[in-house]
Design an enzyme around this catalytic site. Structure first.
Site, PDB file in Angstrom:
ATOM      1  N   ARG A  78      14.892 -20.167  -4.429  1.00 35.07           N
ATOM      2  CA  ARG A  78      14.409 -20.758  -3.139  1.00 35.07           C
ATOM      3  C   ARG A  78      14.155 -22.176  -3.558  1.00 35.07           C
ATOM      4  O   ARG A  78      13.731 -22.550  -4.702  1.00 35.07           O
ATOM      5  CB  ARG A  78      13.165 -20.037  -2.801  1.00 35.07           C
ATOM      6  CG  ARG A  78      13.667 -18.676  -2.088  1.00 35.07           C
ATOM      7  CD  ARG A  78      12.462 -17.764  -1.707  1.00 35.07           C
ATOM      8  NE  ARG A  78      11.727 -17.157  -2.823  1.00 35.07           N
ATOM      9  CZ  ARG A  78      10.632 -16.657  -2.843  1.00 35.07           C
ATOM     10  NH1 ARG A  78       9.942 -16.168  -1.812  1.00 35.07           N
ATOM     11  NH2 ARG A  78      10.024 -16.134  -3.929  1.00 35.07           N
ATOM     12  N   LYS A 131       6.777 -20.635  -5.820  1.00 34.20           N
ATOM     13  CA  LYS A 131       6.099 -19.507  -6.572  1.00 34.20           C
ATOM     14  C   LYS A 131       4.946 -20.211  -7.401  1.00 34.20           C
ATOM     15  O   LYS A 131       5.064 -21.595  -7.412  1.00 34.20           O
ATOM     16  CB  LYS A 131       7.255 -18.849  -7.572  1.00 34.20           C
ATOM     17  CG  LYS A 131       7.903 -18.033  -6.923  1.00 34.20           C
ATOM     18  CD  LYS A 131       7.552 -16.984  -6.124  1.00 34.20           C
ATOM     19  CE  LYS A 131       6.767 -15.951  -7.030  1.00 34.20           C
ATOM     20  NZ  LYS A 131       6.027 -14.827  -6.142  1.00 34.20           N
ATOM     21  N   TYR A 152       2.465 -20.393  -2.997  1.00 31.63           N
ATOM     22  CA  TYR A 152       2.033 -18.856  -2.984  1.00 31.63           C
ATOM     23  C   TYR A 152       1.324 -18.954  -4.469  1.00 31.63           C
ATOM     24  O   TYR A 152       1.960 -19.240  -5.532  1.00 31.63           O
ATOM     25  CB  TYR A 152       3.168 -17.820  -3.274  1.00 31.63           C
ATOM     26  CG  TYR A 152       3.843 -17.471  -1.990  1.00 31.63           C
ATOM     27  CD1 TYR A 152       3.157 -16.975  -0.889  1.00 31.63           C
ATOM     28  CD2 TYR A 152       5.187 -17.744  -1.461  1.00 31.63           C
ATOM     29  CE1 TYR A 152       3.661 -16.522   0.479  1.00 31.63           C
ATOM     30  CE2 TYR A 152       5.901 -17.359  -0.252  1.00 31.63           C
ATOM     31  CZ  TYR A 152       4.900 -16.940   0.559  1.00 31.63           C
ATOM     32  OH  TYR A 152       5.577 -16.658   1.937  1.00 31.63           O
ATOM     33  N   HIS A 179      -1.129 -15.995  -5.410  1.00 24.97           N
ATOM     34  CA  HIS A 179      -1.574 -14.552  -5.864  1.00 24.97           C
ATOM     35  C   HIS A 179      -2.486 -14.569  -7.072  1.00 24.97           C
ATOM     36  O   HIS A 179      -2.214 -13.930  -8.083  1.00 24.97           O
ATOM     37  CB  HIS A 179      -0.274 -13.800  -5.969  1.00 24.97           C
ATOM     38  CG  HIS A 179       0.742 -13.651  -4.983  1.00 24.97           C
ATOM     39  ND1 HIS A 179       0.248 -12.728  -4.037  1.00 24.97           N
ATOM     40  CD2 HIS A 179       1.986 -14.332  -4.622  1.00 24.97           C
ATOM     41  CE1 HIS A 179       1.162 -13.089  -2.979  1.00 24.97           C
ATOM     42  NE2 HIS A 179       2.195 -13.656  -3.279  1.00 24.97           N
ATOM     43  N   GLU A 212      -0.567 -17.365   0.926  1.00 19.91           N
ATOM     44  CA  GLU A 212      -0.802 -16.008   0.974  1.00 19.91           C
ATOM     45  C   GLU A 212      -2.285 -15.706   1.516  1.00 19.91           C
ATOM     46  O   GLU A 212      -2.595 -14.553   2.183  1.00 19.91           O
ATOM     47  CB  GLU A 212      -0.498 -15.017  -0.089  1.00 19.91           C
ATOM     48  CG  GLU A 212      -1.515 -15.170  -1.191  1.00 19.91           C
ATOM     49  CD  GLU A 212      -1.072 -16.219  -2.206  1.00 19.91           C
ATOM     50  OE1 GLU A 212      -1.919 -16.210  -3.213  1.00 19.91           O
ATOM     51  OE2 GLU A 212      -0.295 -16.988  -1.936  1.00 19.91           O
ATOM     52  N   ASP A 250       3.037  -8.634  -7.105  1.00 21.41           N
ATOM     53  CA  ASP A 250       2.668 -10.076  -7.303  1.00 21.41           C
ATOM     54  C   ASP A 250       1.083  -9.937  -7.140  1.00 21.41           C
ATOM     55  O   ASP A 250       0.342 -10.845  -7.998  1.00 21.41           O
ATOM     56  CB  ASP A 250       2.992 -10.899  -6.113  1.00 21.41           C
ATOM     57  CG  ASP A 250       4.257 -11.743  -6.280  1.00 21.41           C
ATOM     58  OD1 ASP A 250       4.641 -12.000  -7.309  1.00 21.41           O
ATOM     59  OD2 ASP A 250       4.789 -11.908  -5.249  1.00 21.41           O
TER      60      ASP A 250
END
Length: 372
Positions: free
Chosen positions: A15, A75, A94, A96, A118, A270
């Site tokens: 991505r 990510k 993101y 996490h 998130e 994750d």
């Protein structure tokens, strides 16, 4: 605003954080967008596509990061990327963090402002930037699990829809949120026998009404989880505690009761995973076997369908990206109370309580940060 879009370097992550369409929106507002050479290729977007949208292509990754103010990623930053962060940077991706103490401490040491997709909320209590990838992951979970059930993959050799005269496979989904519903919907579409476990009766009522009893709904208890372990061909872990580590709902002891060759798909990996025996895997080596049970624990599932995922992600993130670029991070977060929970780390301090609690760290109120 100087906006940078690096090429993702996590294993088999294809991505990119921004489509050419998104880049055009930014450049049209007078912002400078720099995209690392080749960053969009995995998602089917060429350097020429970005240039046509007004973006600059930067071949040197160090130059890209050094000149940036706002960094857009998909990510969490890998160690080499964390080392490039500094206090001038606002990172939007993101994160996490509740399952990643070394990353949390690395971001603190960088001094950067780190905003997580998130943990941003909406007026209905949802997680709008997590939802599109949760939809993708939920739908992919059944696809991946069905493949893992094949004998050649270590599975039991079960075809989920069965055939005339042979019962369909049994799929249990733990969690009835966006991931869980999409997984259940896919499994139902394949012809499997599907059960959803959740602790929210209100959510179970919605699902029961929506699917008219075609999906079984069960209140999640220890007994229900043990029954699922004994009877399921596939269990999909779709549990989410926003910003916090996932609870361990299927224990190592339960594996002994599971059918040989059954499959666990942990979409919560994750956030540390919701199965005790889960550990992150990659698209290069997606599964492993513990006590005869196949585990699929890929930490970036949507990366495998990069074009669809990139488009869906940009659709969700673009309004927030534009706000950051137009206003700066402090004003953007100050103006939107639902954007504010996205702030996880700033100037060496954790600003999201669940992350701080996960590692015994002190946290500060994000509202006090944007007010200064």
């Amino acid at each position: 605003m100087k906006v940078a879009v690096p090429k993702e370097i996590k294993n088999h992550e294809y991505r990119v954080a921004l489509t050419p369409t998104g880049a055009r929106e930014l450049t049209g507002r007078g912002h400078q967008v720099s995209v690392q050479a080749g960053a969009g290729e995995g998602a089917g977007f060429t350097d020429a596509d970005f240039q046509a949208a007004g973006a600059q292509i930067e071949a040197d990754v160090d130059t890209l990061w050094r000149n940036a103010e706002l960094i857009l990623k998909v990510k969490e930053p890998q160690p080499d990327e964390v080392a490039r962060l500094n206090p001038q940077h606002t990172l939007f991706t993101y994160l996490h963090l509740a399952a990643e103490e070394p990353l949390t401490r690395g971001l603190m040491e960088s001094g950067a402002t780190c905003i997580a997709y998130e943990t941003i909320t909406d007026a209905r209590g949802g997680l709008p930037l997590l939802a599109p990838m949760s939809t993708v992951a939920g739908r992919m979970a059944v696809q991946a699990g069905a493949h893992s059930l094949e004998k050649a993959q270590g599975g039991a050799g079960v075809l989920l829809p069965g055939v005339p005269g042979v019962a369909p496979g049994k799929v249990t989904v733990i969690g009835g949120g966006v991931v869980g519903e999409n997984a259940a919907r896919m499994a139902l579409g394949l012809g499997a026998e599907v059960t959803i476990l959740d602790k929210s009766l209100a959510r179970l009522e919605v699902l029961d009404d929506r699917y008219q009893g075609r999906i079984k709904t069960v209140y999640s208890t220890a007994d229900a989880l043990e029954t699922a372990a004994r009877e399921s061909d596939m269990i999909i872990g779709a549990v989410l505690v926003p910003g916090a580590a996932a609870p361990k709902l299927i224990t190592r002891r339960m594996l002994a009761d599971m059918q040989p060759g059954s499959v666990l798909v942990d979409v919560a990996i994750d956030q540390g995973g919701c199965f005790e025996t889960s550990k992150p895997t990659t698209h290069a080596a997606p599964t492993y076997i513990v006590d005869g049970v196949v585990h699929y624990c890929v930490a970036n599932m949507p990366g495998a369908v990069a074009r669809t995922s990139t488009q869906g992600l940009t659709n969700a993130t673009l309004p927030f990206v534009l706000a950051l670029a137009d206003k700066g991070w402090q004003q953007a977060l100050r103006d939107d109370p639902h954007f504010l929970p996205g702030l996880n780390v700033h100037a060496g301090q954790v600003t999201y309580l669940a992350v701080a609690e996960a590692f015994g760290l002190e946290s500060i109120d994000p509202a006090s940060v944007v007010a200064s």
